[in-house]
Write a protein that holds these residues in place. Structure first.
Motif, PDB file in Angstrom:
ATOM      1  N   PRO A 114       4.054  -5.904   3.113  1.00 50.28           N
ATOM      2  CA  PRO A 114       4.243  -6.514   1.781  1.00 50.28           C
ATOM      3  C   PRO A 114       2.882  -6.869   1.016  1.00 50.28           C
ATOM      4  N   ILE A 115       2.709  -5.819   0.196  1.00 45.92           N
ATOM      5  CA  ILE A 115       1.335  -6.025  -0.343  1.00 45.92           C
ATOM      6  C   ILE A 115       1.192  -4.653  -1.469  1.00 45.92           C
ATOM      7  N   CYS A 116       0.633  -5.176  -2.705  1.00 41.78           N
ATOM      8  CA  CYS A 116       0.352  -4.151  -3.559  1.00 41.78           C
ATOM      9  C   CYS A 116      -0.926  -3.533  -3.414  1.00 41.78           C
ATOM     10  N   GLU A 143       1.914  -7.003 -10.443  1.00 42.48           N
ATOM     11  CA  GLU A 143       1.715  -7.421  -9.136  1.00 42.48           C
ATOM     12  C   GLU A 143       0.224  -8.344  -8.625  1.00 42.48           C
ATOM     13  N   PRO A 144       0.277  -9.140  -7.595  1.00 42.88           N
ATOM     14  CA  PRO A 144      -0.842  -9.834  -7.395  1.00 42.88           C
ATOM     15  C   PRO A 144      -1.527  -8.615  -6.601  1.00 42.88           C
ATOM     16  N   GLY A 145      -3.005  -8.720  -6.927  1.00 40.51           N
ATOM     17  CA  GLY A 145      -3.892  -7.611  -6.018  1.00 40.51           C
ATOM     18  C   GLY A 145      -4.106  -6.386  -6.601  1.00 40.51           C
ATOM     19  N   ILE A 146      -3.592  -5.913  -7.590  1.00 40.65           N
ATOM     20  CA  ILE A 146      -3.575  -4.622  -8.181  1.00 40.65           C
ATOM     21  C   ILE A 146      -4.775  -4.742  -9.120  1.00 40.65           C
ATOM     22  N   GLN A 147      -5.728  -3.688  -8.979  1.00 38.19           N
ATOM     23  CA  GLN A 147      -6.943  -4.054 -10.095  1.00 38.19           C
ATOM     24  C   GLN A 147      -6.852  -2.667 -10.992  1.00 38.19           C
ATOM     25  N   LEU A 148      -6.342  -1.649 -10.639  1.00 40.43           N
ATOM     26  CA  LEU A 148      -6.632  -0.335 -11.298  1.00 40.43           C
ATOM     27  C   LEU A 148      -5.425   0.542 -10.852  1.00 40.43           C
TER      28      LEU A 148
END
Length: 194
Positions: A114-116, A143-148
């Motif tokens: 359960p993580i992006c 989504e929380p956590g995505i940067q690129l």
């Protein structure tokens, strides 16, 4: 064999729980399966040999950089992730910071975590619809956590860069794609991808 994703819609009374969907994927492990936030199941055709080779080249470059960098871990298209919307996605390549990955329980790591990912790559295959892939990239960016995120369109020799809260950027025929500052020092060399 089909050339574009087969989309299956289930009646609302038959929607699968996360555990049931995971079991469905395990029983059908030879299929490439994703589920969107509305419960629609997509069964993607196998990657053609040429696309599989290009995907492997991308993964190899990412893995080599990640091993030297040591701050995160890589995933292939076989790994599934459960997004905050409930969608289960399997990017062609992904990378997650160790600190975020290590915050998951062992049980969470054994399913569709359960993580992006912090970083995702989607490689357009001949059967992929570009607007559909762009929508998928937009989904990741919420989504929380995505940067690129990178969407690589080999047919047009374009790379679309996605960053949260920013408009997509399109690079035409790049020789390299810098993933700074998210992946410090990682440059994707495109010669073997094209």
């Amino acid at each position: 064999m089909f050339s574009s994703p087969l989309v299956i819609e289930l009646p609302s009374s038959m929607q699968m729980t996360d555990e049931q969907f995971f079991e469905f994927c395990q029983v059908n492990r030879d299929l490439r399966i994703e589920r969107n936030q509305f419960g629609q199941i997509s069964i993607m055709p196998p990657t053609v040999s040429e696309t599989g080779n290009r995907e492997f080249n991308i993964l190899g470059q990412l893995w080599f950089w990640s091993e030297k960098d040591g701050t995160g871990i890589c995933f292939s298209s076989s790994a599934g992730f459960t997004l905050s919307t409930g969608a289960e996605r399997s990017p062609d390549a992904a990378w997650i910071k160790l600190e975020r990955w290590n915050n998951l329980s062992p049980a969470q790591k054994q399913g569709f975590a359960p993580i992006c990912p912090d970083f995702v790559i989607e490689l357009r295959s001949p059967s992929d619809n570009l607007p559909t892939l762009k929508n998928k990239m937009a989904e990741y960016m919420r989504e929380p956590g995505i940067q690129l995120g990178l969407l690589i369109d080999r047919q047009q020799r374009q790379v679309y860069l996605y960053r949260p809260g920013q408009p997509e950027e399109c690079l035409d025929h790049p020789d390299t794609v810098s993933c700074e500052p998210v992946l410090t020092g990682f440059v994707l060399h495109m010669s073997k991808v094209w």
